[in-house]
Design a protein around this motif. Sequence first.
Motif, mmCIF file in Angstrom:
data_model
loop_
_atom_site.group_PDB
_atom_site.id
_atom_site.type_symbol
_atom_site.label_atom_id
_atom_site.label_comp_id
_atom_site.label_asym_id
_atom_site.label_seq_id
_atom_site.Cartn_x
_atom_site.Cartn_y
_atom_site.Cartn_z
ATOM 1 N N ASP A 24 28.953 50.749 43.060
ATOM 2 C CA ASP A 24 29.552 52.067 42.187
ATOM 3 C C ASP A 24 30.205 51.104 41.046
ATOM 4 O O ASP A 24 31.272 50.319 41.336
ATOM 5 C CB ASP A 24 30.225 52.961 42.909
ATOM 6 N N CYS A 25 29.768 51.427 39.904
ATOM 7 C CA CYS A 25 30.501 50.746 38.772
ATOM 8 C C CYS A 25 30.871 51.728 37.768
ATOM 9 O O CYS A 25 30.320 52.217 36.913
ATOM 10 C CB CYS A 25 29.521 50.057 37.994
ATOM 11 N N PRO A 26 32.500 51.911 37.586
ATOM 12 C CA PRO A 26 32.786 53.009 36.614
ATOM 13 C C PRO A 26 32.706 52.344 35.527
ATOM 14 O O PRO A 26 32.810 51.173 35.101
ATOM 15 C CB PRO A 26 34.317 52.995 37.143
ATOM 16 N N ALA A 27 32.755 53.273 34.264
ATOM 17 C CA ALA A 27 32.822 52.672 32.900
ATOM 18 C C ALA A 27 34.045 52.351 32.485
ATOM 19 O O ALA A 27 34.290 51.443 31.465
ATOM 20 C CB ALA A 27 32.136 54.153 32.018
ATOM 21 N N ALA A 28 35.083 52.884 33.079
ATOM 22 C CA ALA A 28 36.407 52.649 32.846
ATOM 23 C C ALA A 28 37.299 52.499 34.279
ATOM 24 O O ALA A 28 37.164 53.040 34.863
ATOM 25 C CB ALA A 28 37.285 53.694 31.998
ATOM 26 N N LEU A 29 38.139 51.423 34.211
ATOM 27 C CA LEU A 29 38.968 51.130 35.359
ATOM 28 C C LEU A 29 40.280 50.960 35.082
ATOM 29 O O LEU A 29 40.726 50.178 34.121
ATOM 30 C CB LEU A 29 38.267 49.905 36.010
ATOM 31 N N ARG A 30 41.322 51.465 35.985
ATOM 32 C CA ARG A 30 42.590 51.108 35.590
ATOM 33 C C ARG A 30 43.220 50.418 36.970
ATOM 34 O O ARG A 30 43.052 51.034 37.891
ATOM 35 C CB ARG A 30 43.546 52.495 35.325
ATOM 36 N N VAL A 31 43.702 49.363 36.504
ATOM 37 C CA VAL A 31 44.562 48.947 37.836
ATOM 38 C C VAL A 31 45.976 48.525 37.549
ATOM 39 O O VAL A 31 46.259 47.800 36.494
ATOM 40 C CB VAL A 31 43.730 47.342 38.186
ATOM 41 N N ASP A 32 46.778 48.905 38.201
ATOM 42 C CA ASP A 32 48.158 48.845 37.876
ATOM 43 C C ASP A 32 48.398 49.568 36.491
ATOM 44 O O ASP A 32 48.268 50.333 36.216
ATOM 45 C CB ASP A 32 49.011 47.538 38.156
ATOM 46 N N ASP A 33 49.022 48.799 35.567
ATOM 47 C CA ASP A 33 49.069 49.093 34.237
ATOM 48 C C ASP A 33 48.268 48.660 33.222
ATOM 49 O O ASP A 33 48.207 48.719 32.118
ATOM 50 C CB ASP A 33 50.573 48.607 33.836
ATOM 51 N N ALA A 37 37.848 48.538 30.160
ATOM 52 C CA ALA A 37 36.220 49.105 29.956
ATOM 53 C C ALA A 37 34.956 48.154 30.096
ATOM 54 O O ALA A 37 35.238 47.231 29.711
ATOM 55 C CB ALA A 37 36.447 49.655 28.439
ATOM 56 N N LEU A 38 34.128 48.669 30.722
ATOM 57 C CA LEU A 38 33.003 48.155 30.919
ATOM 58 C C LEU A 38 32.125 47.924 29.647
ATOM 59 O O LEU A 38 31.913 48.807 28.828
ATOM 60 C CB LEU A 38 32.088 48.775 31.734
ATOM 61 N N TYR A 94 25.153 41.773 38.550
ATOM 62 C CA TYR A 94 25.798 40.424 39.100
ATOM 63 C C TYR A 94 27.017 40.258 38.487
ATOM 64 O O TYR A 94 28.018 39.715 38.878
ATOM 65 C CB TYR A 94 24.669 39.148 38.996
ATOM 66 N N LEU A 95 27.098 40.454 36.987
ATOM 67 C CA LEU A 95 28.235 40.212 36.408
ATOM 68 C C LEU A 95 28.483 41.678 35.609
ATOM 69 O O LEU A 95 27.682 42.276 34.989
ATOM 70 C CB LEU A 95 28.013 39.360 35.075
ATOM 71 N N LEU A 96 29.941 42.114 35.791
ATOM 72 C CA LEU A 96 30.440 43.274 35.038
ATOM 73 C C LEU A 96 31.493 42.641 34.154
ATOM 74 O O LEU A 96 32.275 41.854 34.299
ATOM 75 C CB LEU A 96 30.908 44.294 36.036
#
Length: 96
Positions: A24-33, A37-38, A94-96
């Motif tokens: 599963d690959c989200p179009a946007a990802l938030r990690v900590d602060d 964006a994909l 394979y690559l995101l």
Amino acid sequence: VVALSRFRYDAAARTRRKVETRVDCPAALRVDDASYALYAVVVHKGASPHHGHYYAYGRDSAGGAGGWRLFDDETVRDVGDAAPLSDVAGASPYLL
């Protein structure tokens, strides 16, 4: 760049096998602060690591005008915003 290991070595068969686990690959990802964006996806279609076809989706990393494009050998064409994520669900990214 996130590289996904989509092949594994099968010691009993002495060969590499393709990992078919759904990603599963989200179009946007938030990690900590930090927010990410994909903007590119490399995909492999094929039953094994020994044959198949690679192609890629990409868009402007600055988020400018224009949507996603499919890069497939010598063909480049515009695709809808949902195309990369829906294709990733049925193939092997394979690559995101």
